[in-house]
Every structure is written in C-alpha cells, then in structure tokens.
Design an enzyme around this catalytic site. Sequence first.
Site: not given
Ligand code: PLP
Length: 384
Positions: A151, A200, A325
């Site tokens: 990400n 989503g 995050c």
């Molecule tokens: N995994 C990855 C690679 C992400 O980029 C993200 C969100 O940024 C997540 C998990 C978490 O997903 P969610 O925001 O739907 O909990």
Amino acid sequence: MRRIYMDHSATTPVDSRVVEAMLPYMNEKFGNASSIHSFGRVAKVSLEEARESIAEFCGAHANEIYFTSGGTESDNMAIQGIARQLSDKGNHIITSMIEHHAVLHTCEWLEKEGFEITYLKPDEYGMIHPDAVAPAIRNDTILVTIMHANNEVGTINPIDDIGQISRERGVVFHTDAVQTFGKIPIDLSQLPVDLMSMSGHKIYGPKGVGILYVRKGIKLKPITFGGAHERNRRPGTENIPGIIGLAKAVEICEKQMIKDEVEIKKLREALYSIITERIPKVKLNGHPDQRLAGLLNLTFEGIEGEALLLSLDLKGVAASSGSACTSGSVNPSHVLRAMGIKPELAQSSIRFSLGRSNTMDDVEYTATNLIEIVDRLRKMSPLA
Ligand code: PLP
C-alpha cells in the site's frame, strides 16, 4: 481553491452508482437477513446475490466468500483463525516486514502468545521473492501470509509463485489483496491462494465492509462469537447496504478495471515525468514495472515529507506520507526502512495515489505547485 485528491490508496470516494444501489437498503429494504418474514427474505436474497456476483468476479464459489467489516477484520480472521485452528500442528508463521499493520500487529500479538513469526525482508524494490519464502518454511510452519501489493510503494508480489511453494509444502497461504482487488485481474480458480482479504472502500465502495475469501476445505477457528451468520464463521447482523454497495463497486470494476488501469497509469507516468524533469534529487520508491497503476512514492532529498504534504494541502492537493494508518506518527515508514532506505530519506518521502477522478489537468496543477514548494522548502531546509 482547487481541491485535488491523490490519496486513493488510503480511501476512495463512493461512486454515485454505488450510493444509488445502496439507498433502498437503508429504508424500504431494511430487513435483517436472518428474519424469516418477507422483509428478512428480501434482504437475504440480495445478500446472496451480492455474494454470488462477487464470487463470479474473482473466480471463487459463493460459499467461499465471507463478508466482514473490512480489510483489517479479514486479515485478523485469516491469521488468528489459522493460528488457533492449527496450533496443534505448529506455531510458526511466515510474513513480511512490509505488510500493513492489520497483518503485522496481528502477528506481533500472536508472538506474545507464543507463536514464532518470521518477518521476511523485501528487496530494494519492496518485493518479496519466492526464493526467500521457500527456505523459511519449516515443519512447524502453519501459515504464510504475504500481501499482494504493498500500500505504500505499490510493488506487486509474485503471489502465484509464493502460493505454489506454500501449497507444495502443505502450508496454508493467505494474501492481503486490499490494494489489488478490483484493480488488477484476480482469478482464484487459478491462483494457489487459500485465504484472501479484500476491502470495499479502496474500490469506490463504502467503508466498513470487506471480504475474506476462504478456499473450500480450509478450516478456521472463529475469532468473534455470536450468532450463526456467515455460515458460523463471522457472527453479527450483515451490513446489507454496505454489502450491496460493495457488490455494485465490484460490478463497476469488472466493466472498467482494465480501462481505468491504462488511464490512471498514463496520469501517473505524466506526473512522474514532469517531477523528475523539473525537480532534482528525486527518487522513485518501489518496483519500476511490477506495481500498481496509480501509485507514485517519491523521495525528495533534503525535505521533510510532512512539510511537503502540508504545503501541498495548502494548495488543495491531498497526498500522504506512508500509509494513512501511520500518518501523524513521526516514525519513518516501516516499509521504506525494510527496503533499506535510510531513515532521513524515508522521512523525505511522500505517496501520490491517483484514481478514477484524476485528470491531466490535476497532474499539471500538482506538478507545478510541487516544483515551487520543493524549491522553497529546499532553500529553507538545513537538510538540503
Ligand atoms: N491491508 C492493506 C494493504 C491496506 O492498504 C489497508 C488499508 O489501508 C488494510 C489492509 C485495512 O483495510 P480496512 O481499512 O478496510 O480495514
């Protein structure tokens, strides 16, 4: 002031067609899918139709699709679920240093409970190689969990080879496909993947809804307890409006995913060209080819990434440092650090993630402002 959104890896706006599909499920079709009366039956039929169409999109069977509250819950369900299910067989899990915190922090928690975790190091492009996975597998390894695409830098991992190696060694393979699902083709009837997490809100769907794919035959212990929803694997009244929205978002991806990828990549390449032609000492982070179309992670030597982001924000341009995050934290990105990038350079890095709504005009506006901002900040910076 113009407002330009280049943070689609953090989240996306909900497509208006998705909103339209969801609305009836907020009022006239509000039933609980577990109720036996007509209101409940309407919700139940729509729930199963959504499951069916999503399964078809990714080459799965409808009974392998479990709805969750998002990528984080899916990752937890998969990793904790396998750890609890197979703890008699072994207590070793393989993951990588570049996973999202939904995976990393789950693994760290399990480590405190006595599980042993191997955190594989990526190469300089942020890629996890199958030949790093193979020697890490031991007799007591119960799970390999490696993300599909990262990400922060967008590098796409060879999950077909990693899955194949895991399968040959009899180890369950999970992949976090939150950044790839709906953006690049995924055919679970061909991929050697046992568990896959999806979300989503990264694909113009609503927040708070996601999917865990569980291949037929894979057993998982539940991590939450309650009713018999989602075939006893994920209790809680189903988020029908969210699920309907997710199914609509997937339907739209199915129609325009390939076209979107081409268009978005063109914009990303244009942004990269202008920046590198006009701004000295800029470095691309991530794989040059094997990466997501919209993602551009760049190091601007001599500048604090946060200062750059704030200056861009004042011009109406939204980008991010590291993942959403971790923004707000002063630590350099764990992904860039794992790739061998020095802390001061990691802190000089920002991520643009382009999406459907961006235009060439946005790219030009962003690049023009960036040139001016970098020049100004470098003149002021003791780092430069
Ligand atoms: N995994 C990855 C690679 C992400 O980029 C993200 C969100 O940024 C997540 C998990 C978490 O997903 P969610 O925001 O739907 O909990």
